[in-house]
Design a protein around this motif. Structure first.
Motif, mmCIF file in Angstrom:
data_model
loop_
_atom_site.group_PDB
_atom_site.id
_atom_site.type_symbol
_atom_site.label_atom_id
_atom_site.label_comp_id
_atom_site.label_asym_id
_atom_site.label_seq_id
_atom_site.Cartn_x
_atom_site.Cartn_y
_atom_site.Cartn_z
ATOM 1 N N SER A 112 3.580 -0.015 5.581
ATOM 2 C CA SER A 112 2.165 0.371 5.508
ATOM 3 C C SER A 112 1.278 -0.667 6.183
ATOM 4 O O SER A 112 0.358 -0.327 6.941
ATOM 5 C CB SER A 112 1.746 0.547 4.050
ATOM 6 O OG SER A 112 2.509 1.548 3.414
ATOM 7 N N GLU A 113 1.546 -1.939 5.926
ATOM 8 C CA GLU A 113 0.757 -2.996 6.532
ATOM 9 C C GLU A 113 1.061 -3.128 8.028
ATOM 10 O O GLU A 113 0.161 -3.369 8.838
ATOM 11 C CB GLU A 113 1.019 -4.324 5.822
ATOM 12 C CG GLU A 113 0.543 -4.366 4.382
ATOM 13 C CD GLU A 113 1.406 -3.528 3.441
ATOM 14 O OE1 GLU A 113 0.824 -2.808 2.606
ATOM 15 O OE2 GLU A 113 2.647 -3.575 3.567
ATOM 16 N N HIS B 270 0.851 -1.181 0.000
ATOM 17 C CA HIS B 270 0.000 0.000 0.000
ATOM 18 C C HIS B 270 0.889 1.233 0.000
ATOM 19 O O HIS B 270 2.080 1.161 0.330
ATOM 20 C CB HIS B 270 -0.909 0.035 1.232
ATOM 21 C CG HIS B 270 -1.909 -1.068 1.285
ATOM 22 N ND1 HIS B 270 -1.596 -2.315 1.787
ATOM 23 C CD2 HIS B 270 -3.211 -1.134 0.893
ATOM 24 C CE1 HIS B 270 -2.663 -3.105 1.707
ATOM 25 N NE2 HIS B 270 -3.649 -2.403 1.165
ATOM 26 N N ALA B 271 0.326 2.366 -0.362
ATOM 27 C CA ALA B 271 1.046 3.629 -0.249
ATOM 28 C C ALA B 271 1.306 3.932 1.222
ATOM 29 O O ALA B 271 0.648 3.376 2.106
ATOM 30 C CB ALA B 271 0.229 4.752 -0.890
ATOM 31 N N GLY C 210 -3.238 4.094 1.279
ATOM 32 C CA GLY C 210 -4.010 4.026 0.048
ATOM 33 C C GLY C 210 -3.487 2.974 -0.907
ATOM 34 O O GLY C 210 -2.605 2.179 -0.561
ATOM 35 N N PRO C 211 -4.012 2.955 -2.142
ATOM 36 C CA PRO C 211 -3.565 1.964 -3.131
ATOM 37 C C PRO C 211 -2.061 2.031 -3.368
ATOM 38 O O PRO C 211 -1.453 3.104 -3.288
ATOM 39 C CB PRO C 211 -4.345 2.356 -4.390
ATOM 40 C CG PRO C 211 -5.526 3.109 -3.877
ATOM 41 C CD PRO C 211 -5.062 3.833 -2.653
ATOM 42 N N CYS C 212 -1.484 0.890 -3.659
ATOM 43 C CA CYS C 212 -0.041 0.815 -3.878
ATOM 44 C C CYS C 212 0.361 1.705 -5.057
ATOM 45 O O CYS C 212 -0.329 1.762 -6.079
ATOM 46 C CB CYS C 212 0.374 -0.629 -4.148
ATOM 47 S SG CYS C 212 2.149 -0.901 -4.096
ATOM 48 N N ASP C 213 1.490 2.397 -4.894
ATOM 49 C CA ASP C 213 1.947 3.356 -5.903
ATOM 50 C C ASP C 213 3.018 2.771 -6.812
ATOM 51 O O ASP C 213 3.761 3.509 -7.461
ATOM 52 C CB ASP C 213 2.463 4.628 -5.234
ATOM 53 C CG ASP C 213 3.462 4.353 -4.121
ATOM 54 O OD1 ASP C 213 3.467 3.227 -3.586
ATOM 55 O OD2 ASP C 213 4.233 5.261 -3.764
ATOM 56 N N ALA D 231 -2.908 -8.456 0.381
ATOM 57 C CA ALA D 231 -2.358 -7.359 -0.411
ATOM 58 C C ALA D 231 -0.973 -7.711 -0.940
ATOM 59 O O ALA D 231 -0.645 -7.447 -2.108
ATOM 60 C CB ALA D 231 -2.306 -6.087 0.438
ATOM 61 N N LEU D 232 -0.139 -8.317 -0.078
ATOM 62 C CA LEU D 232 1.186 -8.733 -0.526
ATOM 63 C C LEU D 232 1.074 -9.797 -1.619
ATOM 64 O O LEU D 232 1.779 -9.739 -2.637
ATOM 65 C CB LEU D 232 1.993 -9.269 0.652
ATOM 66 C CG LEU D 232 3.377 -9.816 0.318
ATOM 67 C CD1 LEU D 232 4.296 -8.703 -0.206
ATOM 68 C CD2 LEU D 232 4.008 -10.487 1.543
#
Length: 302
Positions: free
Chosen positions: A52-53, A18-19, A23-26, A70-71
């Motif tokens: 982030s996590e 994640h950012a 937020g969503p990963c950049d 997410a990962l």
């Protein structure tokens, strides 16, 4: 004729999915693969989650599925060059059992960790973690446990880790980033004592390969069969990201006193007197064995 590049597998990488603001990963897996592609070796990573996590898990231990999912989504396109390390939390035991079955049992993650008691305010040898380590052993996954390289000099981390190793002798336990800092010698002594008492399930990561005196002592006192690469590279700067091989904690390539290459790390091993066959063990052979990468179809026989 082109020479085959050396296989080098690092067991300790942190990739945020994640950012920084949650937020969503950049970035994408391609941004990570550029780091691997620019290496002078056939570089593979075992990657755990990033800052982030971890920030969310400090407040919400039961968010372990969210973090691992997410990962998994981020690195899936890059398997088997990027392999997953599954995060668990002893204050969310039920959820952690579920993520072990899901991400190690079904999604191909190969390791548990980094188990980071300091970061999340628990003792690594607590009953909940012992239970989760037993589950990991049933799934054939080593467990990577945080041990302060420089800051905490009491020996408490290695004490907790050895307690876990004793309690679950069927599990392979990795002492994260143990070799390279001022605490290296006390960890080596603890390992020697443990092996002398008959323990046979403890492995030690080398973080700082430029610390030749620690490399030499680790090979002599622990043996090359007990050592693996675990540099703690992370995505805390970037994208674009820092190259692999940079000294832990540096913010730019210009600060690094040697070329950021696997060749440099191999050179430090040679300067420490490590034999070529033992360099191969540290570079990849030990990880292939304890993580069962060939048996799991994640690495072709070489």
């Amino acid at each position: 004729m082109a020479t085959e590049r050396r296989l080098w597998i690092d067991s300790h990488i942190h990739i945020r999915a994640h950012a920084p603001d949650g937020g969503p990963c950049d970035f994408t897996a391609d941004d990570i693969l550029r780091v691997l592609d620019s290496s002078d070796a056939d570089l593979r990573w075992i990657s755990g989650m990033g800052s982030s996590e971890m920030s969310r898990l400090k407040q919400e231990p039961d968010a372990v599925h969210w973090a691992n999912a997410a990962l998994d989504e981020l690195i899936a396109p890059a398997r088997p060059r990027l392999l997953g390390s599954c995060m668990v939390h002893p204050r969310a035991v039920k959820e952690s059992h579920e993520v072990l079955d899901r991400f190690i049992g079904e999604r191909g993650f190969v390791q548990v960790g980094e188990v980071h008691g300091v970061q999340f305010n628990y003792e690594m040898d607590c009953p909940g973690m012992i239970e989760l380590v037993r589950h990991a052993a049933e799934l054939g996954a080593p467990v990577q446990m945080h041990c302060s390289t420089n800051n905490i000099v009491t020996g408490e981390h290695i004490r907790q880790i050895i307690n876990v190793a004793r309690a679950v002798p069927e599990a392979n336990i990795i002492v994260a980033h143990a070799i390279g800092g001022i605490n290296s010698y006390q960890y080596m002594v603890a390992g020697e004592v443990y092996f002398g008492d008959g323990g046979d399930n403890l492995y030690f990561e080398i973080r700082d390969f430029n610390s030749r005196e620690y490399l030499r002592a680790a090979c002599e006192r622990l043996g090359p069969d007990r050592l693996i690469a675990g540099t703690d590279w992370s995505t805390h700067i970037g994208p674009p990201f820092l190259p692999y091989g940079i000294i832990f904690g540096l913010g730019s390539v210009d600060e690094n006193p040697y070329p950021c290459t696997v060749g440099s790390l191999v050179g430090f091993l040679r300067e420490a007197g490590v034999a070529e066959e033992d360099i191969e063990k540290i570079a990849s052979g030990n990880i292939i064995r304890i993580h069962r990468l060939t048996e799991r179809g994640l690495l072709e026989p070489r």
